[in-house]
Design a protein around this motif. Structure first.
Motif, mmCIF file in Angstrom:
data_model
loop_
_atom_site.group_PDB
_atom_site.id
_atom_site.type_symbol
_atom_site.label_atom_id
_atom_site.label_comp_id
_atom_site.label_asym_id
_atom_site.label_seq_id
_atom_site.Cartn_x
_atom_site.Cartn_y
_atom_site.Cartn_z
ATOM 1 N N ILE A 197 0.850 -1.176 0.000
ATOM 2 C CA ILE A 197 0.000 0.000 0.000
ATOM 3 C C ILE A 197 0.894 1.236 0.000
ATOM 4 N N LYS A 216 3.395 0.636 3.070
ATOM 5 C CA LYS A 216 3.209 -0.469 4.007
ATOM 6 C C LYS A 216 3.087 -1.766 3.214
ATOM 7 N N MET A 268 -7.342 4.482 7.278
ATOM 8 C CA MET A 268 -7.161 3.135 7.802
ATOM 9 C C MET A 268 -7.317 2.127 6.661
ATOM 10 N N ILE A 269 -6.522 1.083 6.721
ATOM 11 C CA ILE A 269 -6.573 0.073 5.672
ATOM 12 C C ILE A 269 -6.914 -1.259 6.311
ATOM 13 N N ILE A 294 -7.058 -5.224 5.649
ATOM 14 C CA ILE A 294 -6.637 -6.284 4.734
ATOM 15 C C ILE A 294 -7.466 -7.524 5.053
ATOM 16 N N HIS A 351 -21.769 -7.030 6.152
ATOM 17 C CA HIS A 351 -22.013 -6.552 7.507
ATOM 18 C C HIS A 351 -20.983 -5.486 7.913
ATOM 19 N N ASP A 393 -12.368 1.767 16.686
ATOM 20 C CA ASP A 393 -11.576 0.919 17.583
ATOM 21 C C ASP A 393 -10.887 -0.146 16.730
ATOM 22 N N ASP A 409 -9.047 -2.559 17.425
ATOM 23 C CA ASP A 409 -9.130 -3.923 17.950
ATOM 24 C C ASP A 409 -10.428 -4.602 17.553
ATOM 25 N N LEU A 410 -11.486 -3.795 17.542
ATOM 26 C CA LEU A 410 -12.795 -4.317 17.163
ATOM 27 C C LEU A 410 -12.761 -4.888 15.745
ATOM 28 N N ALA A 446 -10.657 -8.000 15.151
ATOM 29 C CA ALA A 446 -11.230 -9.206 15.746
ATOM 30 C C ALA A 446 -12.130 -9.966 14.781
ATOM 31 N N LEU A 447 -12.552 -9.306 13.700
ATOM 32 C CA LEU A 447 -13.497 -9.958 12.796
ATOM 33 C C LEU A 447 -12.849 -11.147 12.085
ATOM 34 N N ASP A 448 -13.640 -12.182 11.902
ATOM 35 C CA ASP A 448 -13.176 -13.406 11.239
ATOM 36 C C ASP A 448 -12.569 -13.165 9.865
ATOM 37 N N LYS A 489 -4.229 -1.626 9.297
ATOM 38 C CA LYS A 489 -3.116 -0.690 9.445
ATOM 39 C C LYS A 489 -3.667 0.738 9.447
ATOM 40 N N ARG A 490 -3.203 1.517 10.409
ATOM 41 C CA ARG A 490 -3.589 2.921 10.455
ATOM 42 C C ARG A 490 -2.773 3.719 9.462
ATOM 43 N N PRO A 499 -3.770 8.242 15.459
ATOM 44 C CA PRO A 499 -4.964 8.060 16.275
ATOM 45 C C PRO A 499 -5.195 9.210 17.267
ATOM 46 N N PRO A 546 -15.893 -13.910 20.277
ATOM 47 C CA PRO A 546 -14.696 -13.040 20.217
ATOM 48 C C PRO A 546 -14.783 -11.980 19.138
ATOM 49 N N ALA A 547 -15.470 -12.306 18.041
ATOM 50 C CA ALA A 547 -15.492 -11.333 16.941
ATOM 51 C C ALA A 547 -16.297 -10.093 17.301
ATOM 52 N N ALA A 607 -16.450 -8.959 20.673
ATOM 53 C CA ALA A 607 -16.023 -8.471 21.976
ATOM 54 C C ALA A 607 -15.766 -6.968 21.865
ATOM 55 N N ASP A 652 -10.118 -6.110 22.799
ATOM 56 C CA ASP A 652 -9.188 -7.231 22.847
ATOM 57 C C ASP A 652 -9.764 -8.522 22.274
ATOM 58 N N GLY A 653 -10.750 -8.389 21.389
ATOM 59 C CA GLY A 653 -11.326 -9.578 20.775
ATOM 60 C C GLY A 653 -10.294 -10.525 20.178
ATOM 61 N N PRO A 654 -9.313 -10.022 19.446
ATOM 62 C CA PRO A 654 -8.419 -10.932 18.713
ATOM 63 C C PRO A 654 -7.661 -11.888 19.618
#
Lengths: 334, 334, 334, 334
Positions: free
Chosen positions: B2, B63, C1-2, C4, C16, C49, C51-52, C55-57, C63-64, C68, D302-303, D305, D308-310
């Motif tokens: 990127i 990146k 924010m990117i 991947i 979703h 967030d 982290d949120l 966390a997605l599958d 990457k920011r 922040p 977890p997805a 949360a 800290d989900g990951p």
């Protein structure tokens, strides 16, 4: 050296250790407490193998009081080492500017930059011919042809040349090179250090990314112990958690290494920061902290440099920086 | 990859970059925001020089999305690499024990230890002949004579030999050695890595003290790209602030490197901790984390070992440890 | 924010995510490759967030591209922040000298040193009343009595006072203190930062020993977001492997933080080095790198200081240093 | 303690030091060499301020031989500390599993997870109510309402509760909480440590990201010296150069801290790695290295949360992990 014994050391083992130390011409002074005995060792402990002593059953810990390096040690060589190369003196109160491109790319490029940096006050030309790259797919330098072009630039300008040697087997190629640079990743390539100890060429030894002052001085000691007194120390940044800069430039190394050692110290703000915009302020700081010189990447066209472009400054920026550096040096005198 | 552009990039420079990327067979997908433009690069970007692109005036940051290594990458080689040496398999679910003294000291010593560790289940003998030492005054190993004695031990026990090579010029001496070890301080000695890439010998590549997983895999890539597929990764501790242990053993490297790469991973708890009392628990932890094997220092008389004595365990301790390690491995199966 | 995505993301999950991002007023630009899809996110992503999303599958990595932090960000506040305290300006091209003893020890001591450093050009007095010490058995400062004595020194000299606050519950005691110092170990004490955000007092925020520039600016953001715009950043050295100096002073933070943020930057060479002999050269380097000021430990009797004696310089040394610093500052102007 | 004097120390200053040491009930044994004098100090040196002595003109260096902590020291408390909380014992050969979500999100969520982890063998419930976040814009936890919901889950399952306290002023809210967690960023928040020393609540003290074993034990010493003997040490990863994992889990801390101290040691593989896929292997390694317990993030979704989900694993994954951990523990017994 101080040897801290475990509680209730076995007497025969203790006698054995005391005897062995006496054979090494070491005087031993024990301090006996209720729970702990400490042996103070007096004499030349630099040749004692600290690991050997730590390994003994009766020994809890060993602490060095004296530095483990001798030839590099200011205590035994109070006078500054001054290294002469091509009419320029490095060390002893001089401010030496080493400048040039990251990589040699063409005769026109290297001769052109050499002339420009000379006009701005640089007295040594730098330029990479053999390039250590973390990726096997990245440009590895012009290699032998790069050496040939550096010597062309030397011929054209009279500037002595500083360039990196990666392996002892390359030594014959570097016969006309004035200063052999050892890269940070090779600082503890002991085969290379021993080979350089057998020459009398000035060596610019870069501090490894996770190495301490003592590690650096021990690597210098390898070269000095081999008989080559011409070692120049170089700080180029250490690895820390900070990722905004490529490395973290540790300028406290300047007064520290000057206290510990008599060898000259050169600062590389280009590799330390990895960002051309930070190079001038770090170069200024290095001079204000008492550095013996700087090694700076200068490229006439940083945006098209074959490697490390983002950290090169233009000849114009180098010219005004050089002037500022001399003003700062003058400002230091009380 | 990127590419994040600076605000208001100059159009001709942008066109120039887009054209150059197309020539490299890279598809470019721009994302244009009010303040920021991002270029998504799709294609084989492992050969793109990230520094070259970062250097451009219009570029703010670059990146990587893909890993810069290819031959070492699990994505392109989903199957585990299994390396056969002297009848033993390393990788692919086996637990390989490599054991022996830090340094070869005598025929009696090396043959004796070889027999003992073989009886306890070790299938490869380790022992240092050329020793990289931070001090020029410390014992540097028995060198050529050490290699000769290792081969005696191989003859006596049938165990293949793993020992450290310090310089490409030593290769002819290592003809009958089974695994060439590259030390942590040489992990980025690219001249050595290239030379090893031209052989087909198994290489045990130790992670440098301040190197990341990616750095380690890039060094492996040097060997693999040279045509030698037989690389074994080895974690031996990294440098941190902690001084109680010699280094900090990073066991998360095991599942991490197994995800990133197909190469086998061996753990060295002896150098990692520097303390024999910590070796068994760290060896156990390594097996519980899924390591392919261990390289452990074993000495029949640790208190008199010529180097690294404090981190060697006795043959008896090794014997009971080996049994425990196999029980732990069995306990992992659901 | 990117963002991947993993290979072959499930379509309903992707829909979703896209829907949710749109609700947050974020524009999404996908780049679809053969093996990889990248989402470019455009808009105000500082409140997302990270982290949120990670966390997605279906998400491989995030990457920011933007920082922040917002209130501390130079991009949104191009002008330097200048903080006025007791007639002195910090930031905006001034060179502010803050000086005084590590700890307040007596009225005579603190008033005496205050007069001396004022005569040498210091415009703010420092002195510890509450002392964070790693050992519960070490001197913890004169506490409330120390605050009282600092205010005596302020009365006697007119110098504004800078001293450390360790806990939000101490705020009432600090009513007449001019600058509240937050120590390195408290840089991420978020309860304290929030409490300071509710005041309008100038805060000298010291960088944590293992914190990055971004970490420091995020801690500043806590105070700024609370409504208090008066934050002064302070570098006092980070932890590295080097043990010769207490910490490693990172002077590249000066031009870096000035680029990233509009807040003033003060350098503390005393805590950074832990050795009085290194303080002058590091102070000089800081000025040459463009620092807005220095905070320096000065003690009339360093050998008998109650804490941190080895890093204090004498009033005489401070006097000649201050002169040199101003000469260096003058030398920077082209 | 060993005091290394400078060459030719002034006699009156030396006499002064010797006299002062005797007043502190310290025996002094000098070792006089040609160039160096070393003083061996015998007695209780834990209360001596090392900085005070280092500051003296005649002193070159001071080295501790004894640890500076006493209450936390195994030497003075050879027996393991065992902490009982709600019927569960921590330490002394038990394997304690603490599990639960990063953050409390709703009654349904926390009670549901509590029941699941209890069924799998967890004996303590964890869950964050007050969340220290590096960004002021990130979710800061449900706070007081979170505490209320944790107590609901305790009521429903009988599990004791472990949750983080961020500031001494929150103590009244934590009256019914069983274990007070001190986060890594607060490990040297000495105001908080002193307040916790005045309670008798079990404290789970997390190691700071750049802190050594000694730093951790000194922070424990603050609590112990205050009169609270119930300290549980917790390793949750330290900061290193590696960026693939969030932190680097240092498992050698287990046998090391067990040797240095009598306090129990709990490992947090979730925060250490930041990746759920690495949690099981690191939990296994911790048990194989002898940990007294684990604190693991478990989330039913977890997805989704809130933070800290990951790094959270599912209840199913926790269930099979718990079984494996007990098999590994059994495999350790010779």
């Amino acid at each position: 050296m101080i040897v801290i014994l475990k509680e209730h050391p076995e007497q025969t083992q203790l006698d054995h250790l005391m005897g062995w130390l006496k054979e090494q011409q070491i005087e031993v002074h024990p301090t006996v407490g209720a729970h702990q005995t400490i042996l103070g060792l007096i004499g030349d402990t630099s040749a004692l193998d600290i690991d050997l002593i730590s390994a003994l059953d009766i020994v809890d810990d060993v602490k060095r009081v004296q530095e483990p390096y001798k030839n590099a040690n200011r205590k035994f060589h109070p006078e500054d080492t001054v290294i002469e190369v091509g009419g320029t003196k490095i060390g002893g109160g001089n401010l030496t500017l080493i400048a040039g491109p990251c990589s040699v790319e063409s005769e026109e490029q290297i001769v052109g930059i050499a002339k420009e940096v000379k006009a701005s006050g640089a007295t040594i030309l730098r330029g990479g011919a053999f390039k250590p790259r973390t990726s096997p797919y990245a440009f590895q330098g012009m290699q032998i042809e790069g050496i040939r072009l550096l010597l062309k630039a030397k011929e054209a300008t009279g500037l002595p040349i500083c360039t990196e040697i990666m392996d002892a087997s390359q030594l014959p190629l570097f016969e006309d090179i004035d200063i052999l640079q050892v890269g940070a990743r090779n600082m503890q390539n002991f085969s290379l250090l021993k080979a350089l100890g057998r020459t009398r060429k000035p060596v610019l030894l870069k501090r490894g990314m996770a190495c301490t002052y003592q590690d650096l001085l021990m690597s210098a000691e390898y070269i000095l112990a081999g008989g080559n007194p011409n070692v120049i120390l170089c700080e180029r940044g250490i690895r820390t958690f900070e990722t905004y800069t490529r490395n973290t430039l540790d300028l406290a190394c300047i007064p520290s290494l000057k206290k510990l050692s008599h060898l000259p110290i050169i600062i590389d703000p280009s590799h330390a920061t990895g960002k051309s915009s930070l190079v001038p302020s770090m170069a200024q700081a290095a001079v204000a902290a008492g550095a013996d010189g700087l090694i700076i990447e200068v490229h006439n066209d940083p945006a098209h440099a074959k490697c490390d472009g983002p950290q090169s400054i233009t000849p114009d920026a180098f010219d005004s920086l050089a002037k500022r550096l001399h003003r700062i040096k003058d400002a230091l005198a009380d």
